[in-house]
Design an enzyme around this catalytic site. Sequence first.
Site, mmCIF file in Angstrom:
data_model
loop_
_atom_site.group_PDB
_atom_site.id
_atom_site.type_symbol
_atom_site.label_atom_id
_atom_site.label_comp_id
_atom_site.label_asym_id
_atom_site.label_seq_id
_atom_site.Cartn_x
_atom_site.Cartn_y
_atom_site.Cartn_z
ATOM 1 N N ASP A 20 2.261 14.671 1.452
ATOM 2 C CA ASP A 20 1.287 15.786 1.835
ATOM 3 C C ASP A 20 0.634 15.393 3.226
ATOM 4 O OD1 ASP A 20 0.308 13.430 -0.013
ATOM 5 O OD2 ASP A 20 -1.682 14.301 0.729
ATOM 6 N N LYS A 71 1.947 2.112 -5.060
ATOM 7 C CA LYS A 71 2.314 1.551 -6.329
ATOM 8 C C LYS A 71 1.428 1.707 -7.399
ATOM 9 C CE LYS A 71 2.537 -2.574 -4.449
ATOM 10 N NZ LYS A 71 1.991 -2.185 -3.168
ATOM 11 N N GLY A 72 0.300 1.717 -7.212
ATOM 12 C CA GLY A 72 -0.865 1.723 -8.043
ATOM 13 C C GLY A 72 -0.780 3.280 -9.033
ATOM 14 N N SER A 97 5.172 11.939 -4.503
ATOM 15 C CA SER A 97 3.624 11.963 -5.080
ATOM 16 C C SER A 97 3.016 12.940 -3.535
ATOM 17 C CB SER A 97 2.972 10.786 -4.905
ATOM 18 O OG SER A 97 1.690 10.956 -4.810
ATOM 19 N N GLY A 131 -4.639 -4.501 -3.744
ATOM 20 C CA GLY A 131 -5.495 -3.463 -4.156
ATOM 21 C C GLY A 131 -4.811 -2.217 -4.364
ATOM 22 N N HIS A 132 -4.779 -1.755 -5.626
ATOM 23 C CA HIS A 132 -3.961 -0.641 -6.279
ATOM 24 C C HIS A 132 -4.903 0.249 -6.490
ATOM 25 C CE1 HIS A 132 -0.450 -3.750 -7.102
ATOM 26 N NE2 HIS A 132 -0.769 -3.480 -5.981
ATOM 27 N N THR A 133 -4.809 1.548 -6.047
ATOM 28 C CA THR A 133 -5.614 2.796 -6.292
ATOM 29 C C THR A 133 -5.338 3.739 -7.288
ATOM 30 O OG1 THR A 133 -6.220 2.248 -4.258
ATOM 31 C CG2 THR A 133 -7.374 4.258 -5.069
ATOM 32 N N ASP A 156 0.965 -1.350 -0.113
ATOM 33 C CA ASP A 156 -0.022 0.078 0.174
ATOM 34 C C ASP A 156 0.898 1.144 0.058
ATOM 35 O OD1 ASP A 156 -2.258 -1.622 0.253
ATOM 36 O OD2 ASP A 156 -2.023 -1.743 2.376
ATOM 37 N N THR A 187 -9.454 -5.154 1.467
ATOM 38 C CA THR A 187 -10.498 -5.627 3.007
ATOM 39 C C THR A 187 -10.957 -4.658 3.894
ATOM 40 O OG1 THR A 187 -8.361 -5.748 4.296
ATOM 41 C CG2 THR A 187 -9.040 -7.765 2.885
ATOM 42 N N GLN A 198 1.874 -6.053 -3.192
ATOM 43 C CA GLN A 198 2.129 -6.422 -1.934
ATOM 44 C C GLN A 198 3.762 -5.460 -1.778
ATOM 45 O OE1 GLN A 198 1.435 -9.708 -3.307
ATOM 46 N NE2 GLN A 198 -0.644 -8.623 -2.925
ATOM 47 N N ASN A 248 -5.226 -10.330 -3.435
ATOM 48 C CA ASN A 248 -4.963 -9.779 -2.248
ATOM 49 C C ASN A 248 -4.564 -8.097 -2.298
ATOM 50 O OD1 ASN A 248 -2.630 -10.978 -3.397
ATOM 51 N ND2 ASN A 248 -1.592 -11.649 -1.669
ATOM 52 N N GLY A 301 -0.198 13.919 -3.671
ATOM 53 C CA GLY A 301 -1.876 13.685 -3.284
ATOM 54 C C GLY A 301 -2.009 12.582 -3.907
HETATM 55 P P1 GDP Z 1 -0.661 0.299 -3.493
HETATM 56 O O1 GDP Z 1 -1.397 -0.889 -2.910
HETATM 57 O O2 GDP Z 1 0.869 0.401 -3.578
HETATM 58 O O3 GDP Z 1 -1.003 0.379 -5.072
HETATM 59 O O4 GDP Z 1 -1.530 1.650 -2.570
HETATM 60 P P2 GDP Z 1 -2.725 1.466 -2.292
HETATM 61 O O5 GDP Z 1 -3.744 1.995 -3.389
HETATM 62 O O6 GDP Z 1 -3.535 0.215 -1.659
HETATM 63 O O7 GDP Z 1 -3.020 2.676 -1.119
HETATM 64 C C1 GDP Z 1 -2.412 3.919 -1.425
HETATM 65 C C2 GDP Z 1 -3.585 4.659 -1.325
HETATM 66 O O8 GDP Z 1 -2.850 6.205 -1.140
HETATM 67 C C3 GDP Z 1 -4.498 5.057 -2.111
HETATM 68 O O9 GDP Z 1 -5.708 5.141 -1.500
HETATM 69 C C4 GDP Z 1 -4.000 6.240 -3.207
HETATM 70 O O10 GDP Z 1 -5.166 6.748 -3.756
HETATM 71 C C5 GDP Z 1 -3.404 7.136 -1.928
HETATM 72 N N1 GDP Z 1 -2.323 7.946 -2.311
HETATM 73 C C6 GDP Z 1 -1.463 7.503 -3.447
HETATM 74 N N2 GDP Z 1 -0.451 8.468 -3.392
HETATM 75 C C7 GDP Z 1 -0.973 9.503 -2.825
HETATM 76 C C8 GDP Z 1 -0.290 10.614 -2.191
HETATM 77 O O11 GDP Z 1 0.984 11.060 -2.578
HETATM 78 N N3 GDP Z 1 -1.041 11.411 -1.279
HETATM 79 C C9 GDP Z 1 -2.222 11.114 -0.862
HETATM 80 N N4 GDP Z 1 -2.821 11.863 0.346
HETATM 81 N N5 GDP Z 1 -2.731 10.002 -0.964
HETATM 82 C C10 GDP Z 1 -2.041 9.142 -2.074
HETATM 83 P P1 IMO Z 2 -0.796 -4.304 -2.293
HETATM 84 O O1 IMO Z 2 -0.404 -4.709 -3.414
HETATM 85 C C1 IMO Z 2 -0.824 -4.622 2.149
HETATM 86 C C2 IMO Z 2 -1.106 -8.839 3.810
HETATM 87 C C3 IMO Z 2 -2.400 -9.164 4.498
HETATM 88 C C4 IMO Z 2 -1.717 -10.189 5.513
HETATM 89 C C5 IMO Z 2 -0.399 -10.935 4.717
HETATM 90 C C6 IMO Z 2 -0.862 -12.144 4.116
HETATM 91 O O2 IMO Z 2 -2.285 -3.455 -2.267
HETATM 92 O O3 IMO Z 2 0.301 -3.496 -1.757
HETATM 93 P P2 IMO Z 2 -2.384 -12.866 1.882
HETATM 94 O O4 IMO Z 2 -3.946 -12.693 1.882
HETATM 95 O O5 IMO Z 2 -1.420 -12.370 0.988
HETATM 96 O O6 IMO Z 2 -2.046 -14.431 2.472
HETATM 97 O O7 IMO Z 2 -2.166 -12.031 3.262
HETATM 98 O O8 IMO Z 2 0.106 -9.933 3.591
HETATM 99 N N1 IMO Z 2 -1.376 -8.024 2.385
HETATM 100 C C7 IMO Z 2 -1.080 -6.927 2.035
HETATM 101 N N2 IMO Z 2 -0.870 -5.903 2.952
HETATM 102 N N3 IMO Z 2 -1.105 -4.551 0.691
HETATM 103 C C8 IMO Z 2 -1.404 -5.670 0.199
HETATM 104 O O9 IMO Z 2 -1.377 -5.357 -1.123
HETATM 105 C C9 IMO Z 2 -1.080 -6.845 0.568
HETATM 106 N N4 IMO Z 2 -1.384 -8.149 0.222
HETATM 107 C C10 IMO Z 2 -1.345 -8.870 1.338
HETATM 108 O O10 IMO Z 2 -2.643 -8.052 5.028
HETATM 109 O O11 IMO Z 2 -0.875 -9.399 6.432
HETATM 110 MG MG MG Z 3 -2.811 -1.758 -1.908
#
Ligand code: GDP
Ligand code: IMO
Ligand code: MG
Length: 417
Positions: free
Chosen positions: A330, A15-16, A406, A39-41, A12, A298, A221, A37, A408
Amino acid sequence: MNTVVVGLQWGDEGKGKIIDYLAKDADIIVRFQGGNNAGHTVVIDGKKFVFHLIPSGILRKGKVCVIGNGVVIDPKVLIEEISYLRKKGVEVSPRNLKISLLSHLIMPYHRVMDAFREGKRIQKIGTTKRGIGPCYVDKFSRCGIRVVDLINPKKFAFKLKDNLKEKNPLFHEVYGRSYFSFKDIFEEYSQYAKFLKPYCCDSVDFLYTNQNKRFLFEGAQGTFLDIDFGTYPFVTSSHTIAGNASLGSGAPFIKIDRIIGVAKAYTTRVGEGPFPTELKGSLDDYFRKTGKEFGATTQRARRCGWLDLEILRRACLLNNVNEVALTKIDVLDSLKEIKFCINYKGHKKRSFSFCDLALVEPKYEKIKGWFKETINVREYSELPILARQYISIIEKTLNKKVKFISVGERREAIIKR
Ligand code: GDP
Ligand code: IMO
Ligand code: MG
């Protein structure tokens, strides 16, 4: 230019968003591990897109996205994701989405097994319960069912029967669960097969034929969720580090020019496991609220803490990172004081084992907060001086350039240096 993007923390990191940004200068975007598992936003014009299996590069017109052999696919989730994107006006077709015939399928019994194991364990991992672990277990114990089997009804029936022969008594006797019905699963998966068949291909052939194009490998991940190099057993079941880009796509013939490590300006983690800089109380709440730190898959509250430069140093080493993308700067805008872990107490640089992460005590340094909004800044020189100081400390400690910042969630909220 061929690039790999990986997370440097516990997932999280944003990366997305970074993939979406870099995809404009790529032709082919490849996922190489993990499953839904992830979730890329990505946020564009106020519209939010959350990806679980399809590379975030799909939002850019004219690009091709590949789900590589290293990914485990829940076909139901993939089909739902395709229709979700289409409803939002995104083109997803066999032209711009290719699925490897070698990818393994998540079956209903994998999801059930994941939840049962979590429920029964004394030491919980906090998995996403999406069946990821059990699916990789079957892959390595050689009873997995692959995409190539899914689209061949005879092969699929044989493999499903063989699996249920072993799994049904096990589930019944150990977990007291009723039997899985061959007929129900076969019928359900036959529908998925019909839908997905046009997308399936020999991805190795496809990548080989296109090896002169620009590749972008999308990691899921984060480094410390890697099955070997992460905080085992609180990890996921695949290799999340950059070294897996080649194995998880079957493309050793593609030369990697650049490895970008994505790090959040602070640290978060979902699920169980050690987290040296974790905060409790009002600061933890501050990060969660300001950074909207709730899981994209989740919806669980993410645990939050200060930036840990010791783990980032290790992650740069494990991934052979060339450049860092620092996200969510930010979120620090309204803090009076910003702390960061520079080292662990009693340990000289890199002289301890990362197996002992639960035992370490962080040594903090701090800077004053900049107390200014950064969300509209687009030039590095316009960032508050204290924000630049923070970035400079990160660069010096890691000996890596922070190339992207980044500021925002929106697509355009990014500074490139
Ligand atoms: P990923 O799994 O690595 O792709 O990250 P996620 O999407 O799970 O979580 C990153 C969250 O932070 C998402 O809700 C994005 O929209 C948000 N985000 C990404 N870059 C920034 C940033 O520079 N500032 C803020 N405030 N939010 C961000
Ligand atoms: P992105 O790609 C954050 C965590 C789970 C748990 C552990 C094992 O969005 O960064 P699993 O279901 O893979 O067997 O769970 O890994 N986990 C993540 N935490 N971001 C993710 O993906 C994750 N994918 C798995 O919360 O602790
Ligand atoms: Mg994620």
